[in-house]
Design a protein around this motif. Structure first.
Motif, PDB file in Angstrom:
ATOM      1  N   VAL A  62     -12.937  36.127 -27.096  1.00 23.68           N
ATOM      2  CA  VAL A  62     -11.614  35.514 -27.084  1.00 23.68           C
ATOM      3  C   VAL A  62     -10.604  36.558 -27.537  1.00 23.68           C
ATOM      4  O   VAL A  62     -10.778  37.173 -28.590  1.00 23.68           O
ATOM      5  CB  VAL A  62     -11.533  34.292 -28.031  1.00 23.68           C
ATOM      6  CG1 VAL A  62     -10.136  33.679 -27.985  1.00 23.68           C
ATOM      7  CG2 VAL A  62     -12.592  33.263 -27.686  1.00 23.68           C
ATOM      8  N   GLU A  63      -9.588  36.775 -26.743  1.00 24.85           N
ATOM      9  CA  GLU A  63      -8.481  37.649 -27.128  1.00 24.85           C
ATOM     10  C   GLU A  63      -7.351  36.745 -27.606  1.00 24.85           C
ATOM     11  O   GLU A  63      -6.860  35.912 -26.838  1.00 24.85           O
ATOM     12  CB  GLU A  63      -8.019  38.491 -25.945  1.00 24.85           C
ATOM     13  CG  GLU A  63      -9.059  39.465 -25.459  1.00 24.85           C
ATOM     14  CD  GLU A  63      -8.626  40.192 -24.198  1.00 24.85           C
ATOM     15  OE1 GLU A  63      -7.481  39.991 -23.730  1.00 24.85           O
ATOM     16  OE2 GLU A  63      -9.450  40.945 -23.661  1.00 24.85           O
ATOM     17  N   TRP A  64      -6.990  36.901 -28.875  1.00 24.01           N
ATOM     18  CA  TRP A  64      -5.939  36.056 -29.420  1.00 24.01           C
ATOM     19  C   TRP A  64      -5.161  36.820 -30.479  1.00 24.01           C
ATOM     20  O   TRP A  64      -5.604  37.842 -30.980  1.00 24.01           O
ATOM     21  CB  TRP A  64      -6.502  34.745 -29.954  1.00 24.01           C
ATOM     22  CG  TRP A  64      -7.517  34.852 -31.057  1.00 24.01           C
ATOM     23  CD1 TRP A  64      -8.838  35.170 -30.937  1.00 24.01           C
ATOM     24  CD2 TRP A  64      -7.294  34.626 -32.454  1.00 24.01           C
ATOM     25  NE1 TRP A  64      -9.458  35.159 -32.163  1.00 24.01           N
ATOM     26  CE2 TRP A  64      -8.525  34.829 -33.115  1.00 24.01           C
ATOM     27  CE3 TRP A  64      -6.175  34.271 -33.203  1.00 24.01           C
ATOM     28  CZ2 TRP A  64      -8.667  34.685 -34.495  1.00 24.01           C
ATOM     29  CZ3 TRP A  64      -6.325  34.127 -34.576  1.00 24.01           C
ATOM     30  CH2 TRP A  64      -7.557  34.332 -35.200  1.00 24.01           C
ATOM     31  N   HIS A  65      -3.982  36.297 -30.810  1.00 27.88           N
ATOM     32  CA  HIS A  65      -3.063  36.946 -31.748  1.00 27.88           C
ATOM     33  C   HIS A  65      -2.945  36.089 -32.999  1.00 27.88           C
ATOM     34  O   HIS A  65      -2.622  34.907 -32.919  1.00 27.88           O
ATOM     35  CB  HIS A  65      -1.690  37.125 -31.083  1.00 27.88           C
ATOM     36  CG  HIS A  65      -0.685  37.806 -31.945  1.00 27.88           C
ATOM     37  ND1 HIS A  65      -0.660  39.171 -32.095  1.00 27.88           N
ATOM     38  CD2 HIS A  65       0.312  37.315 -32.715  1.00 27.88           C
ATOM     39  CE1 HIS A  65       0.334  39.489 -32.907  1.00 27.88           C
ATOM     40  NE2 HIS A  65       0.930  38.375 -33.304  1.00 27.88           N
ATOM     41  N   LEU A  66      -3.192  36.683 -34.162  1.00 34.84           N
ATOM     42  CA  LEU A  66      -3.088  35.993 -35.450  1.00 34.84           C
ATOM     43  C   LEU A  66      -1.707  36.219 -36.037  1.00 34.84           C
ATOM     44  O   LEU A  66      -1.238  37.347 -36.122  1.00 34.84           O
ATOM     45  CB  LEU A  66      -4.158  36.510 -36.415  1.00 34.84           C
ATOM     46  CG  LEU A  66      -4.129  35.947 -37.842  1.00 34.84           C
ATOM     47  CD1 LEU A  66      -4.386  34.440 -37.836  1.00 34.84           C
ATOM     48  CD2 LEU A  66      -5.171  36.665 -38.695  1.00 34.84           C
ATOM     49  N   VAL A  67      -1.086  35.118 -36.463  1.00 37.65           N
ATOM     50  CA  VAL A  67       0.219  35.179 -37.118  1.00 37.65           C
ATOM     51  C   VAL A  67       0.043  34.689 -38.550  1.00 37.65           C
ATOM     52  O   VAL A  67      -0.485  33.594 -38.771  1.00 37.65           O
ATOM     53  CB  VAL A  67       1.253  34.290 -36.387  1.00 37.65           C
ATOM     54  CG1 VAL A  67       2.568  34.255 -37.148  1.00 37.65           C
ATOM     55  CG2 VAL A  67       1.468  34.785 -34.968  1.00 37.65           C
ATOM     56  N   GLY A  68       0.439  35.490 -39.509  1.00 38.58           N
ATOM     57  CA  GLY A  68       0.373  35.083 -40.910  1.00 38.58           C
ATOM     58  C   GLY A  68      -1.019  35.222 -41.495  1.00 38.58           C
ATOM     59  O   GLY A  68      -1.987  35.529 -40.807  1.00 38.58           O
ATOM     60  N   GLU A  69      -1.085  34.960 -42.778  1.00 39.89           N
ATOM     61  CA  GLU A  69      -2.351  35.075 -43.496  1.00 39.89           C
ATOM     62  C   GLU A  69      -3.182  33.814 -43.343  1.00 39.89           C
ATOM     63  O   GLU A  69      -2.671  32.760 -42.979  1.00 39.89           O
ATOM     64  CB  GLU A  69      -2.067  35.365 -44.967  1.00 39.89           C
ATOM     65  CG  GLU A  69      -1.384  36.710 -45.152  1.00 39.89           C
ATOM     66  CD  GLU A  69      -1.308  37.127 -46.605  1.00 39.89           C
ATOM     67  OE1 GLU A  69      -2.033  36.555 -47.435  1.00 39.89           O
ATOM     68  OE2 GLU A  69      -0.529  38.033 -46.895  1.00 39.89           O
ATOM     69  N   LEU A  70      -4.463  33.935 -43.643  1.00 41.76           N
ATOM     70  CA  LEU A  70      -5.362  32.787 -43.576  1.00 41.76           C
ATOM     71  C   LEU A  70      -5.236  31.956 -44.853  1.00 41.76           C
ATOM     72  O   LEU A  70      -5.116  32.519 -45.940  1.00 41.76           O
ATOM     73  CB  LEU A  70      -6.816  33.258 -43.438  1.00 41.76           C
ATOM     74  CG  LEU A  70      -7.182  34.014 -42.167  1.00 41.76           C
ATOM     75  CD1 LEU A  70      -8.602  34.539 -42.258  1.00 41.76           C
ATOM     76  CD2 LEU A  70      -7.015  33.122 -40.956  1.00 41.76           C
ATOM     77  N   PRO A  71      -5.314  30.634 -44.752  1.00 41.62           N
ATOM     78  CA  PRO A  71      -5.254  29.787 -45.944  1.00 41.62           C
ATOM     79  C   PRO A  71      -6.610  29.634 -46.642  1.00 41.62           C
ATOM     80  O   PRO A  71      -6.734  28.856 -47.570  1.00 41.62           O
ATOM     81  CB  PRO A  71      -4.758  28.442 -45.387  1.00 41.62           C
ATOM     82  CG  PRO A  71      -5.225  28.426 -43.981  1.00 41.62           C
ATOM     83  CD  PRO A  71      -5.216  29.863 -43.522  1.00 41.62           C
ATOM     84  N   TRP A  72      -7.618  30.339 -46.179  1.00 45.36           N
ATOM     85  CA  TRP A  72      -8.953  30.304 -46.777  1.00 45.36           C
ATOM     86  C   TRP A  72      -9.492  31.735 -46.786  1.00 45.36           C
ATOM     87  O   TRP A  72      -8.982  32.605 -46.080  1.00 45.36           O
ATOM     88  CB  TRP A  72      -9.872  29.355 -45.993  1.00 45.36           C
ATOM     89  CG  TRP A  72      -9.810  29.555 -44.518  1.00 45.36           C
ATOM     90  CD1 TRP A  72     -10.386  30.555 -43.799  1.00 45.36           C
ATOM     91  CD2 TRP A  72      -9.068  28.780 -43.566  1.00 45.36           C
ATOM     92  NE1 TRP A  72     -10.072  30.445 -42.472  1.00 45.36           N
ATOM     93  CE2 TRP A  72      -9.263  29.366 -42.302  1.00 45.36           C
ATOM     94  CE3 TRP A  72      -8.275  27.643 -43.664  1.00 45.36           C
ATOM     95  CZ2 TRP A  72      -8.690  28.854 -41.147  1.00 45.36           C
ATOM     96  CZ3 TRP A  72      -7.706  27.142 -42.504  1.00 45.36           C
ATOM     97  CH2 TRP A  72      -7.922  27.740 -41.270  1.00 45.36           C
ATOM     98  N   PRO A  73     -10.541  31.987 -47.565  1.00 42.12           N
ATOM     99  CA  PRO A  73     -11.094  33.345 -47.618  1.00 42.12           C
ATOM    100  C   PRO A  73     -11.630  33.798 -46.254  1.00 42.12           C
ATOM    101  O   PRO A  73     -12.133  32.983 -45.480  1.00 42.12           O
ATOM    102  CB  PRO A  73     -12.244  33.243 -48.625  1.00 42.12           C
ATOM    103  CG  PRO A  73     -12.004  31.984 -49.376  1.00 42.12           C
ATOM    104  CD  PRO A  73     -11.228  31.071 -48.485  1.00 42.12           C
ATOM    105  N   LEU A  74     -11.510  35.080 -45.987  1.00 39.52           N
ATOM    106  CA  LEU A  74     -11.952  35.636 -44.706  1.00 39.52           C
ATOM    107  C   LEU A  74     -13.421  35.349 -44.433  1.00 39.52           C
ATOM    108  O   LEU A  74     -13.797  35.055 -43.298  1.00 39.52           O
ATOM    109  CB  LEU A  74     -11.684  37.147 -44.659  1.00 39.52           C
ATOM    110  CG  LEU A  74     -12.145  37.870 -43.399  1.00 39.52           C
ATOM    111  CD1 LEU A  74     -11.483  37.288 -42.160  1.00 39.52           C
ATOM    112  CD2 LEU A  74     -11.859  39.353 -43.510  1.00 39.52           C
ATOM    113  N   HIS A  75     -14.276  35.412 -45.473  1.00 41.02           N
ATOM    114  CA  HIS A  75     -15.708  35.206 -45.227  1.00 41.02           C
ATOM    115  C   HIS A  75     -16.002  33.821 -44.632  1.00 41.02           C
ATOM    116  O   HIS A  75     -17.032  33.623 -44.015  1.00 41.02           O
ATOM    117  CB  HIS A  75     -16.541  35.427 -46.494  1.00 41.02           C
ATOM    118  CG  HIS A  75     -16.416  34.346 -47.512  1.00 41.02           C
ATOM    119  ND1 HIS A  75     -15.580  34.449 -48.591  1.00 41.02           N
ATOM    120  CD2 HIS A  75     -17.002  33.136 -47.611  1.00 41.02           C
ATOM    121  CE1 HIS A  75     -15.659  33.355 -49.313  1.00 41.02           C
ATOM    122  NE2 HIS A  75     -16.517  32.533 -48.734  1.00 41.02           N
ATOM    123  N   THR A  76     -15.077  32.892 -44.766  1.00 40.84           N
ATOM    124  CA  THR A  76     -15.256  31.551 -44.223  1.00 40.84           C
ATOM    125  C   THR A  76     -15.297  31.564 -42.697  1.00 40.84           C
ATOM    126  O   THR A  76     -16.021  30.781 -42.085  1.00 40.84           O
ATOM    127  CB  THR A  76     -14.105  30.633 -44.703  1.00 40.84           C
ATOM    128  OG1 THR A  76     -14.018  30.704 -46.118  1.00 40.84           O
ATOM    129  CG2 THR A  76     -14.330  29.199 -44.298  1.00 40.84           C
TER     130      THR A  76
END
Length: 187
Positions: A62-76
């Motif tokens: 999947v090619e997608w664009h992330l906007v902003g930070e994640l509201p949970w830890p990355l390892h999730t």
């Protein structure tokens, strides 16, 4: 010879697995035109996460664009398809996600009267669990969003195998292992 288009471009996130299956039959990769921003709308977050889980189950990029930070830890979510691009606020997260991602890092599979859960995501302890016969149907219902066994959901959330998003939304983050991702002789 490849008879499938390389990329299927999506203007919206598919709303259910049937839509994903239809698109998946015809492509090797999805490209989302809409950027994903998590944490603002639980229903949109759930739809986006379910789409990423479904793509991971099918080994479709999947090619997608992330906007902003994640509201949970990355390892999730590191076991899900990482963003191809990101805005300035999320560029470090996107880079780390791409570096840490891999196939079959957090999975489940059904057996006769049991469910096996396996979690090898970076940034947390390895985990292997077995749900017995009494928990198979509640687990299936939880994945399908038919019914919620709160005890089971609480346990999965505590293990970072599922996430509660508010407004009654939840997503089982573990990816169903539909086929082994590597040749059997490489294991």
């Amino acid at each position: 010879m490849n008879h499938w288009p390389d990329v299927t471009v999506l203007d919206t996130i598919p709303s259910n697995d049937a839509d994903i299956d239809t698109a998946d039959r015809n492509c090797q990769r999805f490209r989302l035109r809409v950027p994903l921003m998590f944490g603002a709308n639980p229903a949109q977050d759930a739809a986006a996460l379910r789409f990423l889980v479904s793509a991971a189950e099918r080994y479709v990029r999947v090619e997608w664009h992330l906007v902003g930070e994640l509201p949970w830890p990355l390892h999730t979510v590191v076991h899900l398809p990482p963003p191809a691009t990101a805005d300035d606020a999320a560029s470090d997260i996107a880079r780390q996600w791409r570096e840490q991602s891999g196939l079959a890092l957090c999975t489940y599979r059904y057996g006769p009267d049991f469910v096996v859960l396996r979690d090898n995501r970076p940034g947390k302890d390895r985990f292997r669990g077995l749900l017995g016969a009494d928990w198979v149907q509640p687990f299936r219902d939880l994945v399908a969003r038919i019914a919620v066994d709160n005890r089971l959901l609480d346990e999965l959330v505590a293990a970072d195998l599922a996430i509660r998003l508010g407004d009654g939304e939840h997503v089982v983050l573990a990816v169903r292992l539909l086929r082994w991702p590597v040749p059997y002789f490489a294991v």
